[in-house]
Design a protein around this motif. Structure first.
Motif, PDB file in Angstrom:
ATOM      1  N   TYR A 124      10.569  10.043  -3.821  1.00 40.74           N
ATOM      2  CA  TYR A 124       9.543   9.014  -3.641  1.00 40.74           C
ATOM      3  C   TYR A 124      10.131   7.632  -3.809  1.00 40.74           C
ATOM      4  O   TYR A 124       9.751   6.693  -3.113  1.00 40.74           O
ATOM      5  CB  TYR A 124       8.403   9.240  -4.625  1.00 40.74           C
ATOM      6  CG  TYR A 124       7.658  10.518  -4.348  1.00 40.74           C
ATOM      7  CD1 TYR A 124       7.841  11.645  -5.144  1.00 40.74           C
ATOM      8  CD2 TYR A 124       6.801  10.611  -3.257  1.00 40.74           C
ATOM      9  CE1 TYR A 124       7.184  12.820  -4.867  1.00 40.74           C
ATOM     10  CE2 TYR A 124       6.135  11.780  -2.971  1.00 40.74           C
ATOM     11  CZ  TYR A 124       6.336  12.893  -3.785  1.00 40.74           C
ATOM     12  OH  TYR A 124       5.687  14.051  -3.498  1.00 40.74           O
ATOM     13  N   LEU A 183       0.825  -1.198   0.000  1.00 33.31           N
ATOM     14  CA  LEU A 183       0.000   0.000   0.000  1.00 33.31           C
ATOM     15  C   LEU A 183       0.867   1.260   0.000  1.00 33.31           C
ATOM     16  O   LEU A 183       0.640   2.192  -0.780  1.00 33.31           O
ATOM     17  CB  LEU A 183      -0.906  -0.033   1.232  1.00 33.31           C
ATOM     18  CG  LEU A 183      -2.125   0.869   1.263  1.00 33.31           C
ATOM     19  CD1 LEU A 183      -2.971   0.681   0.036  1.00 33.31           C
ATOM     20  CD2 LEU A 183      -2.933   0.572   2.515  1.00 33.31           C
ATOM     21  N   LEU A 184       1.871   1.289   0.885  1.00 30.08           N
ATOM     22  CA  LEU A 184       2.693   2.488   0.994  1.00 30.08           C
ATOM     23  C   LEU A 184       3.514   2.735  -0.262  1.00 30.08           C
ATOM     24  O   LEU A 184       3.610   3.872  -0.736  1.00 30.08           O
ATOM     25  CB  LEU A 184       3.601   2.383   2.231  1.00 30.08           C
ATOM     26  CG  LEU A 184       2.856   2.526   3.563  1.00 30.08           C
ATOM     27  CD1 LEU A 184       3.750   2.163   4.731  1.00 30.08           C
ATOM     28  CD2 LEU A 184       2.325   3.939   3.730  1.00 30.08           C
ATOM     29  N   LEU A 204      -5.146   0.699  -6.247  1.00 30.80           N
ATOM     30  CA  LEU A 204      -4.995   1.231  -4.893  1.00 30.80           C
ATOM     31  C   LEU A 204      -6.159   0.814  -4.014  1.00 30.80           C
ATOM     32  O   LEU A 204      -5.982   0.456  -2.846  1.00 30.80           O
ATOM     33  CB  LEU A 204      -4.885   2.761  -4.912  1.00 30.80           C
ATOM     34  CG  LEU A 204      -3.485   3.322  -5.191  1.00 30.80           C
ATOM     35  CD1 LEU A 204      -3.544   4.828  -5.294  1.00 30.80           C
ATOM     36  CD2 LEU A 204      -2.518   2.916  -4.103  1.00 30.80           C
ATOM     37  N   ARG A 221       1.701   9.124  -5.857  1.00 28.92           N
ATOM     38  CA  ARG A 221       1.911  10.539  -5.558  1.00 28.92           C
ATOM     39  C   ARG A 221       2.916  11.148  -6.528  1.00 28.92           C
ATOM     40  O   ARG A 221       2.743  12.265  -7.020  1.00 28.92           O
ATOM     41  CB  ARG A 221       2.422  10.672  -4.114  1.00 28.92           C
ATOM     42  CG  ARG A 221       3.031  11.999  -3.757  1.00 28.92           C
ATOM     43  CD  ARG A 221       2.019  13.091  -3.671  1.00 28.92           C
ATOM     44  NE  ARG A 221       2.635  14.321  -3.201  1.00 28.92           N
ATOM     45  CZ  ARG A 221       2.200  15.544  -3.452  1.00 28.92           C
ATOM     46  NH1 ARG A 221       1.122  15.703  -4.179  1.00 28.92           N
ATOM     47  NH2 ARG A 221       2.819  16.597  -2.961  1.00 28.92           N
ATOM     48  N   TRP A 271      -1.916  12.019  -3.290  1.00 33.32           N
ATOM     49  CA  TRP A 271      -1.590  10.953  -2.345  1.00 33.32           C
ATOM     50  C   TRP A 271      -2.518   9.772  -2.496  1.00 33.32           C
ATOM     51  O   TRP A 271      -2.155   8.649  -2.230  1.00 33.32           O
ATOM     52  CB  TRP A 271      -1.647  11.470  -0.910  1.00 33.32           C
ATOM     53  CG  TRP A 271      -0.511  12.354  -0.560  1.00 33.32           C
ATOM     54  CD1 TRP A 271      -0.535  13.701  -0.380  1.00 33.32           C
ATOM     55  CD2 TRP A 271       0.852  11.953  -0.361  1.00 33.32           C
ATOM     56  NE1 TRP A 271       0.721  14.158  -0.081  1.00 33.32           N
ATOM     57  CE2 TRP A 271       1.593  13.109  -0.060  1.00 33.32           C
ATOM     58  CE3 TRP A 271       1.519  10.723  -0.411  1.00 33.32           C
ATOM     59  CZ2 TRP A 271       2.954  13.091   0.198  1.00 33.32           C
ATOM     60  CZ3 TRP A 271       2.887  10.703  -0.160  1.00 33.32           C
ATOM     61  CH2 TRP A 271       3.586  11.887   0.141  1.00 33.32           C
ATOM     62  N   TRP A 272      -3.746  10.027  -2.913  1.00 36.50           N
ATOM     63  CA  TRP A 272      -4.679   8.912  -3.004  1.00 36.50           C
ATOM     64  C   TRP A 272      -5.635   9.094  -4.171  1.00 36.50           C
ATOM     65  O   TRP A 272      -6.135  10.183  -4.405  1.00 36.50           O
ATOM     66  CB  TRP A 272      -5.490   8.776  -1.713  1.00 36.50           C
ATOM     67  CG  TRP A 272      -6.377   7.598  -1.742  1.00 36.50           C
ATOM     68  CD1 TRP A 272      -7.714   7.574  -2.018  1.00 36.50           C
ATOM     69  CD2 TRP A 272      -6.001   6.223  -1.560  1.00 36.50           C
ATOM     70  NE1 TRP A 272      -8.185   6.282  -1.999  1.00 36.50           N
ATOM     71  CE2 TRP A 272      -7.153   5.434  -1.725  1.00 36.50           C
ATOM     72  CE3 TRP A 272      -4.790   5.603  -1.279  1.00 36.50           C
ATOM     73  CZ2 TRP A 272      -7.133   4.047  -1.600  1.00 36.50           C
ATOM     74  CZ3 TRP A 272      -4.782   4.223  -1.151  1.00 36.50           C
ATOM     75  CH2 TRP A 272      -5.936   3.465  -1.316  1.00 36.50           C
ATOM     76  N   LEU A 306      -6.053  -1.348  -0.573  1.00 41.19           N
ATOM     77  CA  LEU A 306      -6.622  -0.841   0.672  1.00 41.19           C
ATOM     78  C   LEU A 306      -7.600  -1.844   1.280  1.00 41.19           C
ATOM     79  O   LEU A 306      -7.567  -2.117   2.482  1.00 41.19           O
ATOM     80  CB  LEU A 306      -7.326   0.499   0.436  1.00 41.19           C
ATOM     81  CG  LEU A 306      -7.975   1.123   1.670  1.00 41.19           C
ATOM     82  CD1 LEU A 306      -6.924   1.480   2.706  1.00 41.19           C
ATOM     83  CD2 LEU A 306      -8.789   2.356   1.294  1.00 41.19           C
ATOM     84  N   ILE A 321       1.160   4.051  -2.835  1.00 39.49           N
ATOM     85  CA  ILE A 321       0.796   5.443  -2.583  1.00 39.49           C
ATOM     86  C   ILE A 321       1.929   6.377  -2.996  1.00 39.49           C
ATOM     87  O   ILE A 321       1.704   7.418  -3.649  1.00 39.49           O
ATOM     88  CB  ILE A 321       0.457   5.644  -1.094  1.00 39.49           C
ATOM     89  CG1 ILE A 321      -0.887   4.999  -0.768  1.00 39.49           C
ATOM     90  CG2 ILE A 321       0.432   7.116  -0.731  1.00 39.49           C
ATOM     91  CD1 ILE A 321      -1.232   5.026   0.702  1.00 39.49           C
TER      92      ILE A 321
END
Lengths: 234, 41, 225
Positions: free
Chosen positions: B7, A95-96, A116, A103, A109-110, A120, A99
């Motif tokens: 990132y 997930l991270l 995604l 981004r 960010w979402w 989640l 994200i």
């Protein structure tokens, strides 16, 4: 009880570390940069192996849950718990990284993109499993409810997959892979998979040793009992 | 330096911290078990 | 087969009669449902008309949370006076017990919908008129799958301390595919004035069937005291 890590365990983890370092170097020095997305695309080489291993861990948890429902032996439950924890761990990384990649690629960010959203929902499904367990006191009851939920959660995954496909995918992201990229991708599967299997095994064995030690104390056996190799992985 | 670099690095750090952090937690757990064993024998 | 049907009818009748006498569960559930509609409806702005698919979302939340309360209460009934033990001793197939509880839950949820939907329509001028049938179909399919899972897990957690919150926590994530599919379909139906998506209906149907069959098969594992 001898719980020092065996030679196999030491070797396993040393190899895992070595592979991880090697693939990192590979990512920096060897892998070419993708044309359209730039350097940040390299997240993909971690992201995809982590995704696959999330599913494998979830599958192990499923088998263990069904195994408990079938045989009612507590070791199935221990395995399910260990696999569940590793599933949440890997899903969090999934997930991270998703994200962060999003981004960078889309400026937000979402987004409720299928991928995604899927990550989640998966994460939520398995986090609930972790929170559920401590909420039930009786070990047998906990094992049954966890096994039921664990089986249901895995069966839910294809349904989640199809439901998020209904969401319009504004950001298609299939990219052509150069040969070096394929090599890097395959290479990254090694340390990530070793980590997944190693963590589940280590967590499983540790939990069982801890429980055995506590029972040992409860029985108030003071003599040094028969030395049993726990064959522990670290 | 590409814009995406922070990132990429962030994603790598997150992966390492979570995955190897958990490995470290388990390692500490095993160490304390071993210490308990040693004190008993 | 007819024996089973008769037993289901008997058990459902028993549950509904208990409910009719005490009116506890239905009272709580209706009040909760109305409260949710009012609170969320207010949240969308008191003077504005609430669009079709926003209205369905508010109603959905009311049905789902009211539903969880129903599941909890219909299972809690069996804990009075060792009623569950009596039920288990009787020559009734465990699957029959499951189906009867499920049916009771569905009836109560239907009652909830019948009361709460007009409340929403009146208070906030929900505009469901254009696609009422589509809404009803999606709602029936979705609620069936939801209730199937809810009935199973309400039995699983009814002996634990935390019951209600735990039950909600278990049922909602598992129901997310249903929620995703139905909210997307409602959006397409009301906001974009489209048709019911075939694949969406397929997902809802698959969810309901898998939930029903799976829960029915596994139910007896859960009934241990």
């Amino acid at each position: 009880m001898n719980t020092k890590p065996s030679l196999l365990a030491r070797g396993y983890w040393l190899a895992t570390i070595a592979f991880f370092v090697a693939t990192t170097i590979m990512l920096v020095a060897y892998t070419p940069v993708e044309q359209s997305m730039g350097r940040v695309q390299k997240i993909f080489y971690i992201h995809l192996p982590v995704a696959i291993n999330t599913f494998v861990a979830a599958f192990v948890m499923f088998i263990a849950s069904v195994g408990y429902l079938w045989q009612r032996r507590l070791w199935w439950d221990d395995l399910a718990a260990a696999a569940g924890k590793v599933t949440v761990l890997f899903c969090s990384v999934l997930l991270l990284t998703g994200i962060l990649w999003g981004r960078s690629a889309w400026g937000q960010w979402w987004t409720w993109s299928p991928r995604l959203t899927f990550s989640l929902v998966l994460w939520l499904l398995y986090v609930v499993y972790l929170v559920l367990r401590p909420a039930i006191e009786s070990p047998q009851r906990r094992a049954i409810v966890s096994a039921l939920y664990g089986s249901a959660a895995f069966l839910d995954v294809p349904l989640v997959y199809f439901s998020v496909k209904l969401i319009e995918d504004i950001h298609p992201s299939s990219i052509a892979l150069a040969p070096e990229m394929k090599v890097t991708l395959l290479a990254w599967f090694v340390p990530v998979t070793l980590l997944m299997a190693g963590l589940i095994t280590a967590r499983y064995k540790l939990d069982r040793v801890i429980r055995a030690t506590e029972q040992h104390h409860d029985l108030d056996l003071t003599q040094t009992s028969t030395v049993r190799r726990m064959g522990g992985a670290v | 330096m590409n814009n995406g670099d922070p990132y990429l690095i962030g994603a790598y750090v997150v992966s390492v911290v979570l995955l190897w952090g958990y490995a470290a937690v388990l390692w500490v757990g095993w160490r304390s078990i071993n210490r308990r064993q040693r004190h008993e024998s | 087969m007819t024996v089973a049907l008769r037993q289901i009818a008997l058990l459902v009748g028993k549950d509904l009669r208990i409910e009719a006498r005490g009116r506890q569960t239905i009272g709580l559930v209706l009040v909760l449902g109305i409260l949710i509609v009012v609170v969320l409806g207010m949240g969308f702005g008191l003077e504005q008309r609430i669009a079709g698919f926003q209205a369905t979302a508010i109603l959905w939340v009311a049905y789902l949370f009211g539903g969880v309360l129903c599941f909890e209460k219909t299972m809690a009934v069996e804990r009075n006076d060792d009623a569950l033990a009596g039920l288990l001793v009787a020559p009734i197939d465990r699957g029959v017990i499951y189906l009867s509880k499920l049916l009771t839950n569905l009836i109560l949820m239907f009652a909830l919908a019948v009361v709460v939907t007009p409340v929403g329509l009146v208070l906030f001028r929900f505009d469901l008129s254009e696609h009422a049938m589509g809404f009803a179909l999606v709602m029936v399919l979705g609620m069936t799958g939801f209730a199937a899972i809810g009935t199973l897990f309400s039995a699983a957690v009814s002996s634990t301390r935390l019951q209600g919150g735990l039950l909600a926590m278990l049922v909602f994530p598992l129901s997310l595919p249903m929620v995703i599919a139905s909210t997307l379909m409602m959006r397409k139906l009301f906001e974009l004035d489209g048709e019911l998506s075939g694949s969406g209906l397929a997902i809802l149907g698959a969810f309901a069937i898998v939930a029903l069959v799976g829960s029915w098969v596994v139910f007896e594992l859960v009934l241990e005291p």
